[in-house]
Scaffold this motif. Sequence first.
Motif, short mmCIF file in Angstrom:
data_model
loop_
_atom_site.label_atom_id
_atom_site.label_comp_id
_atom_site.label_asym_id
_atom_site.label_seq_id
_atom_site.Cartn_x
_atom_site.Cartn_y
_atom_site.Cartn_z
N THR A 15 -21.41 -0.43 0.53
CA THR A 15 -21.88 0.79 1.21
C THR A 15 -21.15 0.97 2.54
O THR A 15 -20.92 0.00 3.26
N TYR A 48 -27.88 17.63 0.05
CA TYR A 48 -26.65 16.98 0.49
C TYR A 48 -25.47 17.96 0.54
O TYR A 48 -24.32 17.54 0.70
N THR A 71 -23.96 16.22 8.04
CA THR A 71 -24.63 15.38 7.05
C THR A 71 -23.64 14.67 6.14
O THR A 71 -24.04 13.91 5.27
N GLN A 72 -22.34 14.93 6.30
CA GLN A 72 -21.35 14.37 5.40
C GLN A 72 -20.99 12.93 5.80
O GLN A 72 -19.99 12.68 6.45
N SER A 73 -21.82 11.97 5.42
CA SER A 73 -21.44 10.58 5.62
C SER A 73 -20.23 10.28 4.74
O SER A 73 -19.90 11.03 3.82
N THR A 83 -22.30 5.15 8.17
CA THR A 83 -21.92 6.25 9.05
C THR A 83 -22.99 6.42 10.13
O THR A 83 -24.11 6.82 9.82
N PRO A 105 -18.60 8.54 13.99
CA PRO A 105 -18.52 8.61 12.52
C PRO A 105 -17.12 8.97 12.04
O PRO A 105 -16.44 9.81 12.64
N GLY A 116 -17.32 3.24 7.71
CA GLY A 116 -17.89 4.56 7.93
C GLY A 116 -17.82 5.00 9.38
O GLY A 116 -18.14 6.14 9.70
N ASN A 147 -19.90 8.05 2.50
CA ASN A 147 -20.31 7.85 1.11
C ASN A 147 -20.42 9.20 0.38
O ASN A 147 -19.94 9.36 -0.74
N GLN A 199 -18.99 12.04 1.36
CA GLN A 199 -17.67 12.67 1.32
C GLN A 199 -16.82 12.11 0.19
O GLN A 199 -16.09 12.85 -0.49
N LEU A 232 -25.23 7.85 13.23
CA LEU A 232 -25.61 9.17 13.72
C LEU A 232 -24.92 9.41 15.05
O LEU A 232 -24.72 8.50 15.85
#
Length: 349
Positions: free
Chosen positions: A113, A171, A125-127, A116, A91, A84, A129, A131, A118
């Motif tokens: 998992t 999300y 907000t698009q980690s 990502t 990120p 991530g 996972n 995305q 910060l």
Amino acid sequence: MLQQAAPAVPCLKQLATACVGAWQNQQARRSLMTYMQTPGQSKEHKVTLIPGDGIGPEVTNSVVQVVDQLKAPIRWERFDGLSGALPNGQPRMEVPEEVLDSIRTNKVCLKGTLFTPLSKKNTSTQSLNVQLRKDLELSVNLVHGFSLPCVPTRHTDLDIVVIRENLEGEYSGLEHEVVDGVVESLKVITEEKSLRAAEYAFEFAYLNNRRRVTAVHKANIMKKGDGMFLKACKEVAARYPNIEYTEMIVDNTCMQLVSRPNQFDVMVTPNLYGNLVANIVAGLCGGGGIVPGGNIGNDVAVFEQGARHVNKHIAGKGIANPTALLLATSMMLRHLQLHSFSDRYEDLL
């Protein structure tokens, strides 16, 4: 909820030995009625494998060893380097196209998992996972929490399925700073995706002989957004008169879960509430290392831990519990119509 909250499964050597024994014992889990397969169903199934970050490589390695010993017709297409975060610590904002192509081609993926971090420069907000779920249109997330005999917990005989809308709500990733010090974050709820989640929940309940579906919401405050989600749930519930339908405000749901969890059967939720509720269910059942989960779209399924915790703080220490991903793999085997392998797999656990 820490990954080591529940006892680890027996060591891999013992588990692998048990796999061999289960394979050699042709009477293991043979049901009364035989399974009449479609010709060619024993063919090798190619599955995309994303070990992920933190403890991901350790627990996915456990899965690979067990599946290999079980002689299941699975061939892994691995993407060990996918993280991530980029090498510079920033990120990673896009899932590599080769990974998406692999999952679309194989139709099935098992993943750890992805972490990502910060970033002050990029507050999206698009980690990775999130995305991945959006790129593949994985519209529904399912988490199955249940009591295991060897795991002591406050409540017993738990069997709760959380079905979560997986693509929108908080999300949606739509935020902006209106003026200095004021941020607006948009929660998007659509009738289409609400219906999709509700239809999956009731169909799941019907096919799995479940008695009740509870819609979790905050429509007393968000009357239009969560109100639309409830409207979709009510519309679908009318088609299933033999399944009891109830509604519960999310804050009361959290209290009821920790005090009287056995009242719940199948729960259907918008995106954010499902994340919260599923993690509470995981904690009730023994921790993040226990509960399996999966994401489903029209053509693709991605299986993973039900509680998505990277647990970087215990990575490499040999104490990560692979049970959640092992059970998610059993779900995957059933999805691939490899029921006998799934039965033997579950017996080992």
